[in-house]
Design an enzyme around this catalytic site. Structure first.
Site, PDB file in Angstrom:
ATOM      1  CG  ASP A 248      -0.542   0.246   2.484  1.00 21.26           C
ATOM      2  OD1 ASP A 248      -1.212  -0.182   3.434  1.00 21.26           O
ATOM      3  OD2 ASP A 248       0.514   0.901   2.625  1.00 21.26           O
ATOM      4  CE  LYS A 270      -7.245   0.700   1.019  1.00 24.06           C
ATOM      5  NZ  LYS A 270      -7.798   0.317   2.264  1.00 24.06           N
ATOM      6  CG  MET A 385      -6.193   7.984   8.482  1.00 25.12           C
ATOM      7  SD  MET A 385      -7.188   6.515   8.286  1.00 25.12           S
ATOM      8  CE  MET A 385      -7.019   5.755   9.870  1.00 25.12           C
TER       9      MET A 385
HETATM   10  C1  LIG Z   1      -4.590   4.117   7.209  1.00 22.39           C
HETATM   11  S1  LIG Z   1      -3.622   4.754   8.481  1.00 22.39           S
HETATM   12  C2  LIG Z   1      -2.393   3.529   8.591  1.00 22.39           C
HETATM   13  C3  LIG Z   1      -1.574   3.619   9.809  1.00 22.39           C
HETATM   14  C4  LIG Z   1      -0.480   2.571   9.853  1.00 22.39           C
HETATM   15  N1  LIG Z   1      -1.029   1.268   9.926  1.00 22.39           N
HETATM   16  C5  LIG Z   1       0.516   2.782  10.995  1.00 22.39           C
HETATM   17  O1  LIG Z   1       0.607   1.946  11.891  1.00 22.39           O
HETATM   18  O2  LIG Z   1       1.239   3.779  10.940  1.00 22.39           O
HETATM   19  C6  LIG Z   1      -2.821   6.051   7.642  1.00 22.39           C
HETATM   20  C7  LIG Z   1      -2.507   7.223   8.544  1.00 22.39           C
HETATM   21  O3  LIG Z   1      -1.329   6.956   9.286  1.00 22.39           O
HETATM   22  C8  LIG Z   1      -0.644   8.163   9.497  1.00 22.39           C
HETATM   23  N2  LIG Z   1       0.690   8.016   8.907  1.00 22.39           N
HETATM   24  C9  LIG Z   1       1.170   6.972   8.221  1.00 22.39           C
HETATM   25  N3  LIG Z   1       2.471   7.151   7.917  1.00 22.39           N
HETATM   26  C10 LIG Z   1       2.801   8.352   8.418  1.00 22.39           C
HETATM   27  C11 LIG Z   1       3.990   9.107   8.444  1.00 22.39           C
HETATM   28  N4  LIG Z   1       5.110   8.641   7.873  1.00 22.39           N
HETATM   29  N5  LIG Z   1       3.984  10.319   9.062  1.00 22.39           N
HETATM   30  C12 LIG Z   1       2.867  10.787   9.653  1.00 22.39           C
HETATM   31  N6  LIG Z   1       1.711  10.112   9.652  1.00 22.39           N
HETATM   32  C13 LIG Z   1       1.674   8.920   9.064  1.00 22.39           C
HETATM   33  C14 LIG Z   1      -1.443   9.274   8.829  1.00 22.39           C
HETATM   34  O4  LIG Z   1      -2.301   9.825   9.805  1.00 22.39           O
HETATM   35  C15 LIG Z   1      -2.215   8.502   7.790  1.00 22.39           C
HETATM   36  O5  LIG Z   1      -3.385   9.203   7.438  1.00 22.39           O
END
Ligand SMILES: C[S@@+](CC[C@H](N)C(=O)[O-])C[C@H]1O[C@@H](n2cnc3c(N)ncnc32)[C@H](O)[C@@H]1O
Length: 469
Positions: A248, A270, A385
């Site tokens: 993803d 997505k 998110m």
């Molecule tokens: C669908 S969720 C997935 C989270 C993921 N499973 C995790 O454990 O980090 C996606 C959200 O994670 C956060 N996110 C993911 N990677 C990030 C990053 N490198 N920096 C800041 N926020 C991040 C954001 O809020 C994004 O909208």
């Protein structure tokens, strides 16, 4: 410049000038590769190599006539003049030559090599630092273990079979690619002693035997938040065995090139720029690939079970009787604050933390009851998110009891080189973001722990602060 090249050495006449231990080591290397060696020196050290078949020892001083008919010469004496003469004489006769006292002065150098059957891995520094080459070779030995030798032998067996000979040129080409693609799985079968199964797998991949489909466990792996160093050792190992990877948008694509370049890579992000597949389409694809018997990896950003729908995917696999494995990852919810210099708990500032998704199942925001619980809940709030709904977040948290002056950090591209943090308060953060249009992905940290940043600022990142609403 030196061109790395593998030369057929069987029966090639080579000359070693010198009888020291260094000369003996070079002689051993040439013999290992099938060369015929003539060694010349007034005296030879005690080493069994001089008695080996394929070696002729001449107890005499070096003479240029010895170079006649020689393919390759190594000057390994401790006399610089003799070594220089060997190189000069060899040049006149067009013989490839090297001197061990000046590894970068000759026509070639012998790299530090690691052999596992038909596989050769070699390291060279153009003769500048042979010790460094040897160190890298020794490190590589842990990775390229005995299983590679067995895999190589099985591949040779297939290529020598009558069934392979009957394949058309094009089929052989794609057979070889398929043999590489399933090498990860074959290697792990070999390591666990299942040689017969590995052989079957390779024969089916090469197209010389009908495949018997055994369903492999689908592996859900957490890829971490972006910094390529933040994947687990087990996750990286499983990626190396993957034949199909459904990844993803938050998973660092570098992993695909680094760990499984030959696997089939399917972007199921997505995200913007991705293929915008629905979860239902991703599910179908995962089931379809698993049903082929391929080693399927589902690579997800952060941790698969932290707002990542990994739980839903695992339950779907279970429902269809497909075994699975879940390898946790470093979640962005912890790593992004850490890289931004924010401890989510700290004995002085916060004794509790809560992680919240700002997206609910149907896409709506939280209910009033949920806002109340959150505002009056843990000391630190980490909101995922939510970077595009900061106005709603701040408004609801203030309405439900958090002080407008509560510190807030919006961290974007956490752990990436382009990480940025926007620092404000509940009263100001939405206006700050509105003015600067932050990148995605981003997450929000609410609480006094944000004030720790100046004392824990360790990872270089851009900081944008704002006190105006
Ligand atoms: C669908 S969720 C997935 C989270 C993921 N499973 C995790 O454990 O980090 C996606 C959200 O994670 C956060 N996110 C993911 N990677 C990030 C990053 N490198 N920096 C800041 N926020 C991040 C954001 O809020 C994004 O909208």
């Amino acid at each position: 410049m030196f061109l790395p090249i593998h030369i057929q050495m069987d029966n090639r006449p080579c000359l070693i000038v010198g009888g020291s231990l260094v000369a003996a080591r070079k002689c051993m290397k040439l013999l290992e590769y099938g060369a015929r060696v003539t060694a010349v020196a007034p005296a030879f050290c005690h080493d069994p190599v001089w008695q080996q078949a394929g070696v002729t020892c001449l107890c005499q001083p070096y003479d240029s006539s010895l170079l006649a008919g020689i393919f390759l010469a190594i000057a390994a004496t401790d006399d610089q003049q003799v070594n220089a003469s060997v190189l000069a004489d060899a040049e006149k006769l067009g013989v490839l030559a090297q001197r061990t006292d000046q590894a970068d002065a000759g026509d070639f150098f012998l790299p530090a090599t690691l052999r596992q059957g038909t596989l050769t891995v070699s390291f060279g520094t153009d003769g500048v630092n042979p010790a460094f080459s040897r160190m890298l070779r020794d490190q590589a030995a842990a990775r390229y273990d005995e299983a590679y030798s067995v895999y190589g032998a099985m591949t040779e067996e297939i290529r020598g079979s009558a069934a392979w000979q009957r394949l058309a040129q094009q089929q052989r080409k794609s057979g070889l690619r398929a043999l590489s693609r399933c090498s990860g799985r074959a290697l792990s079968l070999i390591r666990s002693g299942n040689h017969a199964e590995a052989r079957e797998l390779l024969a089916a991949a090469a197209g010389i035997k009908a495949a018997t489909t055994t369903i492999q466990p689908v592996c859900l792996i957490g890829a971490g938040p972006g910094d390529p160093g933040l994947i687990t050792v087990k996750g990286a190992e499983r990626l190396q065995q993957a034949e199909v990877v459904l990844y993803d948008g938050y998973a660092n694509p570098l992993f695909l090139q680094q760990y499984c370049p030959d696997a089939e890579h399917i972007d199921v992000g997505k995200h913007k720029g991705g293929t915008c597949r629905t979860q239902a389409e991703i599910n179908d694809l995962m089931l379809e690939k698993a049903a082929t018997g391929a080693a399927v990896v589902r690579l997800k950003g952060g941790d698969p079970l932290m707002f990542g729908r990994g739980g839903e995917e695992a339950r779907l696999l279970a429902k269809h009787g497909i075994p699975f494995e879940i390898i946790p990852g470093v979640t962005s919810a912890l790593a992004a604050p850490t890289y931004a210099g924010i401890p989510v708990t700290d004995r002085e500032f916060a004794s509790s933390v809560g992680f919240y998704s700002m997206h609910k199942k149907e896409g709506e925001l939280l209910s009033d009851q949920e806002w109340q619980r959150m505002a009056q809940g843990p000391d630190t709030l980490v909101l995922l998110m939510g970077s595009t709904v900061l106005q709603e977040i701040a408004g609801n948290l203030i309405r439900c009891g958090r002080a407008p002056a509560t510190p807030v950090a919006l961290i974007t591209k956490g752990t990436h080189p382009t990480q940025t943090r926007y620092l404000g308060t509940l009263a100001t953060i939405a206006g700050l973001a509105e003015r600067h249009r932050p990148e995605r992905p981003g997450l929000v940290v609410v609480g006094d722990v944000v004030n720790v940043i100046p004392a824990m600022d360790w990872f270089p990142c851009v900081t944008i602060s704002g006190t105006e609403a």
